[in-house]
Design an enzyme around this catalytic site. Structure first.
Site, PDB file in Angstrom:
ATOM      1  N   CYS A 110       0.844  -1.205   0.000  1.00 58.30           N
ATOM      2  CA  CYS A 110       0.000   0.000   0.000  1.00 58.30           C
ATOM      3  C   CYS A 110       0.878   1.255   0.000  1.00 58.30           C
ATOM      4  O   CYS A 110       1.449   1.589  -1.025  1.00 58.30           O
ATOM      5  CB  CYS A 110      -1.001  -0.019   1.150  1.00 58.30           C
ATOM      6  SG  CYS A 110      -2.364   1.150   0.903  1.00 58.30           S
ATOM      7  N   HIS A 199      -3.738  -5.009   0.623  1.00 60.02           N
ATOM      8  CA  HIS A 199      -3.187  -5.389   1.919  1.00 60.02           C
ATOM      9  C   HIS A 199      -3.342  -6.889   2.170  1.00 60.02           C
ATOM     10  O   HIS A 199      -4.360  -7.327   2.728  1.00 60.02           O
ATOM     11  CB  HIS A 199      -3.927  -4.652   3.030  1.00 60.02           C
ATOM     12  CG  HIS A 199      -3.601  -3.205   3.159  1.00 60.02           C
ATOM     13  ND1 HIS A 199      -2.499  -2.745   3.855  1.00 60.02           N
ATOM     14  CD2 HIS A 199      -4.236  -2.108   2.684  1.00 60.02           C
ATOM     15  CE1 HIS A 199      -2.475  -1.413   3.817  1.00 60.02           C
ATOM     16  NE2 HIS A 199      -3.515  -1.007   3.107  1.00 60.02           N
ATOM     17  N   GLU A 201      -1.978  -8.425   4.467  1.00 59.42           N
ATOM     18  CA  GLU A 201      -1.916  -8.585   5.935  1.00 59.42           C
ATOM     19  C   GLU A 201      -3.247  -8.283   6.612  1.00 59.42           C
ATOM     20  O   GLU A 201      -3.421  -8.576   7.802  1.00 59.42           O
ATOM     21  CB  GLU A 201      -0.802  -7.702   6.513  1.00 59.42           C
ATOM     22  CG  GLU A 201      -1.118  -6.227   6.658  1.00 59.42           C
ATOM     23  CD  GLU A 201      -0.988  -5.407   5.372  1.00 59.42           C
ATOM     24  OE1 GLU A 201      -0.898  -4.171   5.489  1.00 59.42           O
ATOM     25  OE2 GLU A 201      -1.003  -5.987   4.261  1.00 59.42           O
TER      26      GLU A 201
END
Length: 252
Positions: A110, A199, A201
């Site tokens: 990002c 993302h 994560e």
């Protein structure tokens, strides 16, 4: 260069690769009781035992002594814009250029995706088309990310939460992923750097938390559409495998 990153073997030295995590942002304080902060999310994603993690909160102007403080590097997401005037952004860009010149592996997510592009001559801006939030399906280059795990688009979907985009690529960058909303969603810089706009994560619970605590910055239709996507599957594990292999390749 057309790298086949998903088949790259980790180092066989018997020692874990030292991964320097450059923390460029923090999770909202209201979410920290139930979620990791941005830097620690990557330990959860990649595996606590996958690397010898070294953490550097660059947003507080805490930087490594030099690029040899780790074997590989990762830049996290952030609520800040790569083009904003913060004292830590110019030294971060200089550090990125040093890492690129060294050949050490680096991943950007990002904000990390954006600041790497900007540091190497690309352009980042607040996208006039608005926000991309929630589960998004991406078209990912199989030579980099491997074949989809199934025949459905679910295996190439990840969570997104951004308005800024890379709108002009550095000369070194190759586009290896896009969505209907974000043309330059994944970039490969030879075999040196790999960056993603979404993302990997983030899971559905964290995105829901962001909608709850930061939702006032989003148009109502964006929030509604994002919330409706959160129960659908994402490619978190397969992308984590790609990132592990890429970061495990030591070159110096």
């Amino acid at each position: 260069m057309n790298a086949t990153i998903h088949n790259t073997s980790p180092t066989d030295s018997g020692l874990r690769v030292r991964l320097g995590v450059l923390q460029a942002g923090r999770a909202p304080e209201a979410l920290l009781d139930h979620h990791a902060d941005y830097d620690r999310m990557f330990e959860n994603l990649l595996g606590a035992d996958a690397f010898d993690y070294r953490h550097f909160p660059v947003l507080d102007n805490v930087f490594p002594n030099n690029i040899d403080d780790a074997d590989a590097w990762l830049i996290t997401g952030s609520r800040f814009g790569a083009y904003e005037d913060h004292t830590w952004i110019p030294p971060l860009e200089a550090f990125i250029r040093e890492v690129y010149a060294s050949g050490k592996p680096m991943v950007g997510i990002c904000f990390g995706h954006q600041i790497i592009a900007q540091a190497l001559g690309g352009k980042v801006e607040k996208f006039a088309g608005g926000w991309s939030v929630g589960r998004v399906e991406y078209d990912l280059d199989e030579s980099v990310f491997g074949p989809p795990a199934s025949n459905t688009a679910d295996s190439s979907a990840l969570m997104a939460f951004h308005q800024d985009q890379v709108v002009s690529l550095p000369a070194e960058a190759k586009n290896v992923g896009s969505s209907s909303f974000c043309q330059n969603a994944a970039l490969l810089y030879g075999n040196r750097m790999l960056t993603l706009q979404p993302h990997p994560e983030f899971d559905k619970s964290f995105i829901q938390g962001l909608l709850d605590v930061r939702g006032e910055i989003l148009p109502d239709e964006v929030k509604t559409r994002a919330a409706a996507t959160l129960e659908q599957p994402i490619a978190q594990s397969s992308i984590a495998q790609t990132l592990r292999h890429f970061l495990s390749r030591q070159t110096s």
